[in-house]
Design a protein around this motif. Structure first.
Motif, PDB file in Angstrom:
ATOM      1  N   GLN A  33       0.822  -1.206   0.000  1.00  0.00           N
ATOM      2  CA  GLN A  33       0.000   0.000   0.000  1.00  0.00           C
ATOM      3  C   GLN A  33       0.859   1.260   0.000  1.00  0.00           C
TER       4      GLN A  33
ATOM      5  N   THR B   4       4.435   5.266   1.734  1.00  0.00           N
ATOM      6  CA  THR B   4       3.501   4.254   2.231  1.00  0.00           C
ATOM      7  C   THR B   4       2.246   4.914   2.788  1.00  0.00           C
TER       8      THR B   4
ATOM      9  N   ALA C 248      -5.027   3.410   3.949  1.00  0.00           N
ATOM     10  CA  ALA C 248      -5.190   2.106   3.305  1.00  0.00           C
ATOM     11  C   ALA C 248      -6.613   1.595   3.467  1.00  0.00           C
TER      12      ALA C 248
ATOM     13  N   ARG D  32      -8.871   3.426   1.110  1.00  0.00           N
ATOM     14  CA  ARG D  32      -8.699   2.954  -0.274  1.00  0.00           C
ATOM     15  C   ARG D  32      -9.435   1.628  -0.470  1.00  0.00           C
ATOM     16  N   ASN D  33      -9.289   0.706   0.492  1.00  0.00           N
ATOM     17  CA  ASN D  33     -10.012  -0.568   0.409  1.00  0.00           C
ATOM     18  C   ASN D  33     -11.521  -0.335   0.365  1.00  0.00           C
TER      19      ASN D  33
ATOM     20  N   SER E 100      -2.426  -2.747   5.376  1.00  0.00           N
ATOM     21  CA  SER E 100      -1.516  -1.607   5.370  1.00  0.00           C
ATOM     22  C   SER E 100      -0.162  -2.005   5.912  1.00  0.00           C
TER      23      SER E 100
END
Length: 300
Positions: free
Chosen positions: A190, A198, A204, A207-208, A293
């Motif tokens: 990620q 990162t 993260a 985003r998911n 993540s």
């Protein structure tokens, strides 16, 4: 004979591999797959040394934005959403292949080589995995792809191709579990596409979540009656492969193909053959599996 100049040496090695792939290479003492494996080892060494200027100049054109010609258009377009720099790079690349972009024969050959070499290598890898052949070559290519996906200088364009083609997932179905898992971890790492920074656990997670919401929106648009349970399911459930698979079982194979195409999951392998239903379901669900993540991975 190989030249003492590294750039020419590199071009000679790539040219030899291309001729072998095309079946136009002259016969040698070694068989073709042994030669392929040797060239792959050479490439691993090269990409492990790209901090050296002459090596970097020779290697980097093979892992540039031209690789995205081989990526599913909907996946490519989504990867550039909100990233103006990537969209600019792709627009510039696309112009190189218009009718008005007149170049000499040598330059046209080089551009084609740079665009097609890594995808051709990956196709050979997947054919070998499918047939259960040439383990040394397969292991070498997987090691090369892991190296390419791990380095900030090379990962930006390569990883989208590998994720789109589901290279790690297809290799994991065969007997290359450890290498395939390493590759999958690299591809799913990620980070921000441009800077390589990162993502935090919160970023993260966002985003998911957005990927799964987009999945539900497409389901509502394309198959609202059949996928009513998926549309109202919690995002956390959709990110678990066996849970998502259960929600997809109501679809016929034809409907699954339509849905996969709409959400950007490839329905054909690298040679253009349509996946069977079981394989497509597995790849579909793995595509939407929640990505861990860096922070959460560090916590174990």
């Amino acid at each position: 004979m190989f030249s003492n100049d590294f750039g020419e040496l590199f071009d000679d090695a790539i040219g030899l591999m291309i001729r072998i792939m095309q079946g136009t290479a002259c016969e040698t003492v070694l068989d073709a797959w042994t030669v392929r494996s040797i060239v792959v080892r050479f490439l691993v060494a090269c990409f492990s040394s790209i901090e050296t200027a002459c090596v970097r100049d020779a290697c980097m054109p093979l892992v540039g934005v031209s690789l995205w010609h081989h990526v599913t258009p909907i996946v490519r377009d989504r990867s550039m959403e909100g990233v103006a720099q990537l969209r600019k790079f792709w627009k510039h690349e696309s112009k190189k292949w218009t009718v008005s972009a007149k170049v000499g024969e040598a330059e046209a050959v080089r551009r084609t080589r740079d665009r097609d070499f890594v995808p051709s290598l990956v196709r050979d890898l997947l054919r070998c995995v499918r047939e259960g052949e040439h383990d040394v070559f397969v292991a070498g290519v997987l090691e090369l792809l892991i190296d390419l996906g791990s380095q900030l200088a090379t990962r930006r364009y390569v990883n989208l191709l590998l994720d789109d083609w589901k290279v790690a997932e297809l290799c994991a179905r065969a007997s290359y579990g450890e290498l395939a898992q390493r590759l999958r971890n690299v591809v799913r790492f990620q980070v921000r596409d441009v800077t390589g920074q990162t993502l935090t656990a919160s970023e993260a997670s966002d985003r998911n979540y957005q990927r799964l919401v987009d999945l539900q929106l497409v389901a509502f648009e394309k198959l609202p009656d059949e996928l009513d349970a998926l549309i109202v399911a919690g995002a956390g459930r959709l990110g678990i492969p066996h849970e998502l698979n259960g929600l997809l079982k109501v679809l016929s194979f034809e409907q699954l193909l339509e849905f996969a195409q709409a959400v950007g999951v490839r329905t054909q392998d690298a040679d253009g053959s349509v996946y069977d239903e079981e394989q497509l379901r597995q790849l579909f669900c793995m595509h939407f599996e929640a990505r861990t993540s860096v922070e959460d991975r560090a916590r174990g």
